[in-house]
Design an enzyme around this catalytic site. Structure first.
Site, mmCIF file in Angstrom:
data_model
loop_
_atom_site.group_PDB
_atom_site.id
_atom_site.type_symbol
_atom_site.label_atom_id
_atom_site.label_comp_id
_atom_site.label_asym_id
_atom_site.label_seq_id
_atom_site.Cartn_x
_atom_site.Cartn_y
_atom_site.Cartn_z
ATOM 1 N N GLY A 1 0.824 -1.191 0.000
ATOM 2 C CA GLY A 1 0.000 0.000 0.000
ATOM 3 C C GLY A 1 0.862 1.247 0.000
ATOM 4 N N ILE A 2 0.251 2.355 0.376
ATOM 5 C CA ILE A 2 0.945 3.625 0.377
ATOM 6 C C ILE A 2 1.198 4.078 1.809
ATOM 7 C CG2 ILE A 2 -1.149 5.066 0.366
ATOM 8 C CD1 ILE A 2 0.300 6.830 -1.737
ATOM 9 N N GLY A 3 2.320 4.764 2.041
ATOM 10 C CA GLY A 3 2.597 5.277 3.380
ATOM 11 C C GLY A 3 3.983 4.923 3.864
ATOM 12 N N GLU B 1 -1.705 -3.505 -6.376
ATOM 13 C CA GLU B 1 -2.560 -2.406 -6.812
ATOM 14 C C GLU B 1 -1.702 -1.200 -7.194
ATOM 15 O OE1 GLU B 1 -5.193 0.714 -4.293
ATOM 16 O OE2 GLU B 1 -5.829 -1.382 -4.154
ATOM 17 N N GLY C 1 -8.450 -0.710 -2.391
ATOM 18 C CA GLY C 1 -8.308 -2.143 -2.642
ATOM 19 C C GLY C 1 -7.804 -2.927 -1.455
#
Length: 466
Positions: free
Chosen positions: A227-229, A250, A348
């Site tokens: 994911g992002i972060g 994703e 997602g």
């Protein structure tokens, strides 16, 4: 062949119009769908805003994910609040700022949706009157590439009633299922502008402490979704000495591109789409966009496919790492609301939490700092505060904070509560224990964590010295 090429470019010239002319084609359009993030067409958005101000077109319902700064300053400007009704499916910082500037009278309508269903929802449940998106230059065969954004664009572009694209030479050409032919579009405009870039979130000491625990569960040959972060980026930084990793994610990010260039991610051990680096959207910097351009190993596919749990599970040893805002004592995850208000979106995350667990030997991790607001509030909470449950308690696998990690699969509600309390900051544990008793999750006499439910607590002193 020569005549065919000439015909393609003749058709190109016939469909090439000014941005102002393209905007006026929305005169009878009710629902406008925009490509998300990097694929948002800046010149078209500016021209539509001008057409609205001049009352050349009627008010619009706007559907999109992850708005950009240009969107905020054009179609989401306060002066157009009565002319544009935004329907974000995932909110960015720019969307939140726009909502603040528009005031409480804003008509912003958040639409909950899990990412792998977005393409279908936008084409079946919402009438896609027009779709606008940024694309790469046309190739000699008459094809444009969606480049950084297959996501829902690759689905909507086949079914929208009207297709208008903004051709930008800075958009990379990517492979996979993310192309559109000149014959499939109605109008195009040309506007060359560097793609918007995202600055990497600073990695904190807490991010590193969390990431070290997650990396202990990641092995050579695993396939990754990140994911992002700060935590996902930190995990990727710590994987530089791993081997033969795969990618089915994703998001495609600069940290991922770096591991591919270093040979850490090569896809050799993948059991599905071997040697291919699969993604559905990319957000990064110029170096990453340049790396993606004409790179046959980097393949973009619609989110309806990439994020489908039944597809995700086809890779053995799938590892999913995502962030959260809070987790309650039963294991429910909120990754999208703050104080009951939309902050980001479902995205997602649940797709990959489910897909990774269904994978043979798969693992999913939800990572979060134990506190927020400079340590004043706990992210481990008795019950989620808003209406949002991003991941159900049945789906949650590993939860990780700087104080440890726990595998919730197979744990009773009481065992979960006890284990999650130990992941909270020490100053909140007594209060959480009391709340657990009031909620019936813990017995007043049950002072110790149930056998087998104890989280693996890291040694903070030794971790700092590494």
């Amino acid at each position: 062949m020569v005549n065919s090429t000439i015909n393609l470019y003749r058709e190109y010239e016939q469909k090439c119009v000014s941005a102002a002319y393209a905007a006026r084609q929305l005169a009878n359009v009710k629902n406008l769908i925009l490509g998300m993030s990097v694929a948002m067409p800046p010149m078209l958005m500016s021209s539509i805003a001008e057409a609205l101000r001049n009352e050349e077109i009627e008010p619009l319902n706007l559907y999109y994910m992850h708005g950009t700064e240009v969107l905020q300053k054009t179609l989401l400007s306060p002066e157009l609040r009565t002319m544009v009704t935004p329907h974000p499916l995932f909110m960015s910082a720019h969307d939140r700022e726009a909502m603040k500037l528009m005031g409480q009278s804003s008509c912003m309508q958040f639409v909950p949706a899990t990412f792998h269903q977005v393409g279908r929802m936008l084409t079946e449940n919402i009438s896609p009157d027009c779709f606008m998106v940024t694309v790469s230059k046309m190739d000699k065969h008459g094809y444009f590439s969606l480049g950084t954004n297959a996501d829902y664009g690759a689905s909507v572009i086949r079914k929208a009633k009207k297709i208008i694209v903004e051709v930008n030479e800075f958009m990379p050409r990517t492979f996979g299922e993310c192309t559109v032919h000149i014959s499939e579009i109605d109008y195009l405009i040309e506007h060359n502008q560097p793609l918007c870039e995202s600055k990497p979130q600073p990695i904190s000491d807490t991010d590193i402490r969390i990431s070290r625990q997650i990396v202990d569960f990641i092995h050579d040959g695993d396939t990754l979704q990140m994911g992002i972060g700060g935590v996902p980026n930190s995990v990727l930084d710590l994987l530089q000495h791993h081997k033969n990793m795969g990618l089915h994610s994703e998001l495609f990010s600069p940290a991922i591109a770096k591991l591919i260039q270093q040979g850490v991610i090569n896809g050799k051990k993948k059991t599905w789409m071997q040697h291919k680096h699969v993604f559905t959207l990319a957000i990064g910097d110029k170096a990453m966009y340049d790396f993606m351009d004409d790179n046959p190993s980097v393949v973009g596919y619609p989110a309806s496919w990439v994020n489908n749990p039944n597809i995700i599970r086809k890779n053995k040893n799938m590892v999913s790492v995502n962030s959260a805002i809070e987790v309650d004592l039963s294991g429910q995850i909120n990754a999208e609301q703050v104080n009951g208000q939309p902050f980001s979106g479902t995205g997602g995350q649940l797709d990959f939490v489910r897909g990774a667990y269904e994978s043979e030997n798969g693992r999913s991790f939800i990572a979060l700092h134990s506190t927020a607001r400079k340590g004043s509030i706990s992210r481990i909470v008795p019950r989620l505060g808003g209406s949002s449950v991003t991941d159900t308690r049945m789906d949650t696998h590993f939860v990780v904070t700087e104080y440890g990690s726990v595998n919730l699969k197979g744990k009773s509600l009481s065992e979960r509560a006890g284990a999650l309390i130990q992941l909270a900051h020490p100053k909140f544990r007594d209060e959480l224990q009391q709340q657990a008793v009031l909620l019936g999750l813990r017995s007043p006499l049950f002072k110790r964590i149930a056998a087998g439910a104890s989280p693996r607590v890291i040694d903070l002193v030794s971790s700092e010295s590494c």
